[in-house]
Design an enzyme around this catalytic site. Structure first.
Site, PDB file in Angstrom:
ATOM      1  N   ASP A 247       0.859  -1.174   0.000  1.00  0.00           N
ATOM      2  CA  ASP A 247       0.000   0.000   0.000  1.00  0.00           C
ATOM      3  C   ASP A 247       0.902   1.233   0.000  1.00  0.00           C
ATOM      4  O   ASP A 247       2.093   1.152   0.320  1.00  0.00           O
ATOM      5  CB  ASP A 247      -0.884  -0.036   1.249  1.00  0.00           C
ATOM      6  CG  ASP A 247      -1.705   1.219   1.422  1.00  0.00           C
ATOM      7  OD1 ASP A 247      -2.405   1.604   0.473  1.00  0.00           O
ATOM      8  OD2 ASP A 247      -1.629   1.833   2.501  1.00  0.00           O
TER       9      ASP A 247
ATOM     10  N   ASP B 205      -0.275   5.149   0.896  1.00  0.00           N
ATOM     11  CA  ASP B 205      -0.556   6.123   1.947  1.00  0.00           C
ATOM     12  C   ASP B 205      -0.607   5.473   3.326  1.00  0.00           C
ATOM     13  O   ASP B 205      -1.367   4.532   3.552  1.00  0.00           O
ATOM     14  CB  ASP B 205      -1.882   6.836   1.662  1.00  0.00           C
ATOM     15  CG  ASP B 205      -1.801   7.721   0.433  1.00  0.00           C
ATOM     16  OD1 ASP B 205      -0.897   8.572   0.382  1.00  0.00           O
ATOM     17  OD2 ASP B 205      -2.628   7.552  -0.486  1.00  0.00           O
TER      18      ASP B 205
END
Length: 227
Positions: A20, A22
Site C-alpha cells: 500500500d 498512503d
C-alpha cells in the site's frame, strides 16, 4: 490470526511483496486530513467521524459510506475534484520512517504498489516523498472495486505471476488489511492505525522491518512487532 503482542521478531517468507502507499510507505496524513476535513464540513458532517473511514478507500467509496443515500455518480464526480486537489497538495508528504531504506532493500525483488490513489496522485506522492515508483503498480484506474475488496491485491499478485498465498501485504488501514486478508495473503500492519485490525503481525514503522533475499529465491521478512 491476531496481531502479535510480543517483542520477539517474527519471520515470514514470501515470493512477492504488495505495498500500500498512503500510511504504509508514504506519510500523507496531513494533506488527507486537510482535504477530507474541508469536504466533511461542506457536507455538514463531523470531520472527526469522517476521518475514521477515509484511510485505505478510494474517495468515492468513502463518500458512499458517509453519505449512503447519495447517488453514486455524485460521489464519482466529487472524487474527481478531490483527487485533483490532493494531487496538487504535497505539503507535508514525507516517507514513513524507514521507507527509504525499505524501498532500497526490495529493489530487484518481486514487489508491486497496490494503492487506492490514481496514477497521478500516486506519482505526486511518491515523488514528494522521494521514493522510487515500483515498476508494477495497481492504482485506482486498474480496479472496479475499492479496498476492502481484494481485487487490487489479487491483480498485483497476478501481475507478478505469484500465487496469492505466497504474497505478503504491507498495509496501514482497516480497509487495506481486510482486503489483504480477503485475498488470502498475510498482512504486515504498519503504523498506529494497523494494530487494531488483526494483521498477521504489526510494526510501528518500516524501521522495524528487514527484508533479505534467500538462496532459494524467496524473500525473508523479519518484523520486530509493535504494540
Amino acid at each position: 490470526m491476531p496481531a502479535s503482542t510480543t517483542t520477539a521478531p517474527v519471520v515470514l517468507t514470501a515470493n512477492a511483496l504488495l505495498l500500500d502507499m498512503d500510511g504504509t510507505i508514504v506519510n500523507s496524513d496531513a494533506v488527507v486530513e486537510r482535504c477530507w476535513r474541508d469536504w466533511a464540513v461542506s457536507h455538514g458532517l463531523d470531520p472527526q467521524e469522517a476521518l475514521k473511514v477515509v484511510h485505505g478507500r478510494q474517495g468515492y467509496a468513502t463518500m458512499a459510506v458517509l453519505l449512503p443515500e447519495r447517488p453514486m455518480e455524485l460521489n464519482h464526480a466529487e472524487n474527481a475534484v478531490m483527487l485533483a486537489r490532493e494531487t496538487a497538495d504535497t505539503d507535508g508528504v514525507v516517507p514513513v520512517g524507514g521507507a527509504t531504506e525499505f524501498m532500497a532493500a526490495i529493489e530487484g525483488l518481486p514487489h508491486a504498489l497496490v494503492t487506492s490513489a490514481d496514477a497521478a496522485l500516486a506519482t505526486a506522492r511518491m515523488t514528494a516523498a522521494d521514493l522510487p515508483m515500483p515498476a508494477v503498480r495497481v492504482t485506482a484506474e486498474s480496479v472496479a472495486a475499492s479496498k476492502p475488496d481484494p481485487e487490487g491485491f489479487l491483480k498485483g499478485a497476478a501481475a507478478l505471476g505469484v500465487d496469492p498465498a505466497d504474497c505478503i501485504v504491507f498495509e496501514d488501514s482497516a480497509a487495506g488489511i481486510a482486503a489483504g486478508r480477503a485475498a488470502g495473503m498475510r498482512v504486515i500492519g504498519i503504523g498506529p492505525r494497523a494494530a487494531a485490525h488483526t494483521p498477521t503481525t504489526h510494526a510501528p514503522d518500516l524501521t522495524s522491518v528487514q527484508v533479505t533475499a534467500t538462496q532459494d529465491g524467496s524473500i525473508r521478512v523479519t518484523v520486530t512487532p509493535g504494540g
